[in-house]
Motif scaffolding. Structure first.
Motif, PDB file in Angstrom:
ATOM      1  N   LYS A   1      19.046  11.719 -14.703  1.00 47.52           N
ATOM      2  CA  LYS A   1      19.546  11.489 -15.904  1.00 47.52           C
ATOM      3  C   LYS A   1      20.769  10.627 -16.246  1.00 47.52           C
ATOM      4  N   GLY A   2      20.871   9.379 -16.804  1.00 46.30           N
ATOM      5  CA  GLY A   2      21.904   8.858 -16.818  1.00 46.30           C
ATOM      6  C   GLY A   2      22.778   9.452 -18.018  1.00 46.30           C
ATOM      7  N   GLN A   3      23.928   8.797 -18.170  1.00 43.16           N
ATOM      8  CA  GLN A   3      24.967   8.958 -18.941  1.00 43.16           C
ATOM      9  C   GLN A   3      24.961   8.728 -20.366  1.00 43.16           C
ATOM     10  N   MET A   4      23.991   7.712 -20.723  1.00 36.94           N
ATOM     11  CA  MET A   4      24.230   7.259 -21.985  1.00 36.94           C
ATOM     12  C   MET A   4      22.394   6.900 -22.207  1.00 36.94           C
ATOM     13  N   ASP A   5      22.061   7.915 -22.903  1.00 35.22           N
ATOM     14  CA  ASP A   5      20.565   7.579 -23.355  1.00 35.22           C
ATOM     15  C   ASP A   5      19.466   7.064 -22.378  1.00 35.22           C
ATOM     16  N   LEU A   6      19.334   7.238 -20.936  1.00 37.62           N
ATOM     17  CA  LEU A   6      18.694   6.934 -20.174  1.00 37.62           C
ATOM     18  C   LEU A   6      18.239   8.078 -19.005  1.00 37.62           C
ATOM     19  N   THR A   7      16.999   8.472 -18.765  1.00 36.08           N
ATOM     20  CA  THR A   7      16.553   9.045 -17.911  1.00 36.08           C
ATOM     21  C   THR A   7      15.279   8.311 -16.975  1.00 36.08           C
ATOM     22  N   GLN A   8      15.319   8.632 -15.724  1.00 33.17           N
ATOM     23  CA  GLN A   8      14.327   7.919 -15.027  1.00 33.17           C
ATOM     24  C   GLN A   8      13.765   8.895 -14.081  1.00 33.17           C
ATOM     25  N   ALA A   9      12.487   8.684 -13.779  1.00 31.94           N
ATOM     26  CA  ALA A   9      11.671   9.427 -12.806  1.00 31.94           C
ATOM     27  C   ALA A   9      11.378   8.667 -11.296  1.00 31.94           C
ATOM     28  N   ILE A  10      11.579   9.011 -10.257  1.00 35.34           N
ATOM     29  CA  ILE A  10      11.218   8.582  -8.831  1.00 35.34           C
ATOM     30  C   ILE A  10      10.020   8.978  -8.194  1.00 35.34           C
ATOM     31  N   LEU A  11       9.051   8.084  -8.180  1.00 34.18           N
ATOM     32  CA  LEU A  11       7.603   8.767  -7.927  1.00 34.18           C
ATOM     33  C   LEU A  11       6.965   8.296  -6.662  1.00 34.18           C
ATOM     34  N   TYR A  12       6.378   8.992  -5.747  1.00 34.63           N
ATOM     35  CA  TYR A  12       5.798   8.587  -4.537  1.00 34.63           C
ATOM     36  C   TYR A  12       4.392   8.771  -4.629  1.00 34.63           C
ATOM     37  N   PRO A  13       3.494   7.888  -4.128  1.00 32.01           N
ATOM     38  CA  PRO A  13       2.002   8.438  -4.129  1.00 32.01           C
ATOM     39  C   PRO A  13       1.677   9.445  -2.945  1.00 32.01           C
ATOM     40  N   LEU A  14       0.907  10.258  -3.321  1.00 25.94           N
ATOM     41  CA  LEU A  14       0.419  11.389  -2.167  1.00 25.94           C
ATOM     42  C   LEU A  14      -0.208  11.023  -1.185  1.00 25.94           C
ATOM     43  N   THR A  15      -0.826   9.789  -1.310  1.00 26.83           N
ATOM     44  CA  THR A  15      -1.778   9.168  -0.285  1.00 26.83           C
ATOM     45  C   THR A  15      -1.591   7.463  -0.444  1.00 26.83           C
ATOM     46  N   GLU A  16      -1.867   6.916   0.583  1.00 31.40           N
ATOM     47  CA  GLU A  16      -1.729   5.423   0.746  1.00 31.40           C
ATOM     48  C   GLU A  16      -2.586   4.827  -0.267  1.00 31.40           C
ATOM     49  N   LEU A  17      -2.210   3.602  -1.109  1.00 33.28           N
ATOM     50  CA  LEU A  17      -3.193   2.956  -1.904  1.00 33.28           C
ATOM     51  C   LEU A  17      -4.135   2.292  -1.238  1.00 33.28           C
ATOM     52  N   LYS A  18      -5.118   1.995  -2.004  1.00 35.63           N
ATOM     53  CA  LYS A  18      -6.093   1.101  -1.390  1.00 35.63           C
ATOM     54  C   LYS A  18      -5.713  -0.552  -1.430  1.00 35.63           C
ATOM     55  N   PRO A  19      -6.223  -1.028  -0.468  1.00 36.07           N
ATOM     56  CA  PRO A  19      -5.810  -2.546  -0.526  1.00 36.07           C
ATOM     57  C   PRO A  19      -6.633  -3.534  -1.516  1.00 36.07           C
TER      58      PRO A  19
ATOM     59  N   LEU B   1       0.663  -1.256   0.015  1.00 40.77           N
ATOM     60  CA  LEU B   1      -0.080  -0.043  -0.177  1.00 40.77           C
ATOM     61  C   LEU B   1       0.958   1.322  -0.023  1.00 40.77           C
ATOM     62  N   ASN B   2       2.229   1.029   0.146  1.00 41.80           N
ATOM     63  CA  ASN B   2       2.989   2.112   0.132  1.00 41.80           C
ATOM     64  C   ASN B   2       4.214   2.069  -0.741  1.00 41.80           C
ATOM     65  N   SER B   3       3.773   1.357  -2.013  1.00 46.90           N
ATOM     66  CA  SER B   3       4.961   1.272  -2.961  1.00 46.90           C
ATOM     67  C   SER B   3       5.290   2.559  -3.644  1.00 46.90           C
ATOM     68  N   ILE B   4       6.706   2.718  -4.036  1.00 47.19           N
ATOM     69  CA  ILE B   4       7.012   3.607  -4.986  1.00 47.19           C
ATOM     70  C   ILE B   4       6.956   3.238  -6.161  1.00 47.19           C
ATOM     71  N   PHE B   5       7.671   4.137  -7.097  1.00 48.32           N
ATOM     72  CA  PHE B   5       7.459   3.872  -8.645  1.00 48.32           C
ATOM     73  C   PHE B   5       8.665   4.620  -9.336  1.00 48.32           C
ATOM     74  N   ILE B   6       9.345   3.713 -10.348  1.00 48.54           N
ATOM     75  CA  ILE B   6      10.215   4.372 -11.076  1.00 48.54           C
ATOM     76  C   ILE B   6       9.867   4.100 -12.523  1.00 48.54           C
ATOM     77  N   ILE B   7       9.718   5.110 -13.393  1.00 49.02           N
ATOM     78  CA  ILE B   7       9.561   5.089 -14.863  1.00 49.02           C
ATOM     79  C   ILE B   7      10.751   5.655 -15.481  1.00 49.02           C
ATOM     80  N   GLN B   8      11.138   4.981 -16.503  1.00 53.46           N
ATOM     81  CA  GLN B   8      12.412   5.091 -17.465  1.00 53.46           C
ATOM     82  C   GLN B   8      12.191   5.101 -18.680  1.00 53.46           C
ATOM     83  N   GLY B   9      12.887   6.351 -19.316  1.00 55.16           N
ATOM     84  CA  GLY B   9      12.803   6.278 -20.727  1.00 55.16           C
ATOM     85  C   GLY B   9      14.170   6.214 -21.229  1.00 55.16           C
TER      86      GLY B   9
END
Length: 259
Positions: free
Chosen positions: A80-98, A37-45
């Motif tokens: 920003k990575g050094q070779m063609d990669l960029t990632q975002a670290i994201l946190y939910p503003l509220t707890e997720l529902k079960p 219920l408190n997971s964080i997320f990474i999105i990478q391009g």
């Protein structure tokens, strides 16, 4: 697209080899679909898709359940990575529902972005929309406090489109849950530090880049230092490791293309 997806999974800390490299692609973490219920997320391009990550500063990123309820994700940092990669670290503003299935969404989402927001389902042998399903637990398995990373060697392999170059560490005493490693690489010639989150593969952590992309690059000569902070998908981390010093992988390159 299957090649691109596999490449991106591998460059989240791992190398891969292809005859050519794709021009864009996205990858999404946690890789596991079951989350707390408190997971964080990474999105990478990758490559041209890095532009999508950079737009997150001015857009709303959120999770949406089947009944239309939404939970906004806060962009904590963009790396920003050094070779063609960029990632975002994201946190939910509220707890997720079960026990809820959530789909990833962006505000003002384009058709191209929708097409890239898919992952390969190896069981179904098809692509499906990116989603996660919560359990009823507020946190997942804790990391093993005895987890250690041991330097093994540096390595360079040459391919048609370019080399892969890495400092390789073996992972000891890890837990069964998904682990991310906040990795800080310091170039001792410039005192500049680059930071990126990477993952292990077959109990190895490869710090560097593959043929097509990667978090870190190296000069032909020089020394570097690296340290790691292991964390689970809830963002709970172990103590940051000590610094390990190593030479540029290219200094030990014995191929005809090396120094």
């Amino acid at each position: 697209m299957k090649k691109i997806t596999f490449l991106l999974l591998m460059t989240f800390g791992i190398n891969s080899v292809f005859a050519d490299c794709g021009m864009s692609g996205m990858s999404f973490f946690p890789e596991t679909k079951k989350i707390s219920l408190n997971s964080i997320f990474i999105i990478q391009g990758y490559a041209f898709s890095q532009k999508i990550i950079n737009t997150f500063k001015d857009r709303t990123i959120f999770l949406e359940s089947k009944n239309g309820e939404t939970i906004q994700l806060n962009v904590k940092e963009i790396l920003k990575g050094q070779m063609d990669l960029t990632q975002a670290i994201l946190y939910p503003l509220t707890e997720l529902k079960p026990n809820t299935k959530y789909y990833l969404k962006y505000s003002k989402q384009t058709e191209r972005e929708s097409n890239e927001m898919k992952r390969w389902n190896s069981d179904k042998k098809e692509y499906e929309k990116v989603y996660w399903k919560t359990t009823d637990k507020k946190s997942i398995e804790n990391l093993n406090s005895n987890l250690t990373l041991v330097f093994e060697k540096t390595n360079v392999i040459h391919y048609g489109c370019g080399p892969e170059a890495n400092a390789i560490f073996s992972v000891k005493n890890k837990s069964d849950s998904e682990i991310w490693y906040k990795t800080e690489v310091l170039d001792l010639s410039t005192n500049k530090t680059n930071v990126f989150y990477i993952k292990e593969w077959n109990d190895k952590l490869n710090v560097g880049h593959g043929m097509c992309a990667g978090a870190f690059t190296y000069k032909n000569k020089g020394k570097y230092k690296v340290r790691f902070t292991a964390m689970n998908t809830d963002g709970k981390s172990l103590k940051t490791s000590d610094w390990t010093t190593f030479k540029s992988p290219f200094m030990n390159d014995k191929t005809p293309f090396g120094n």
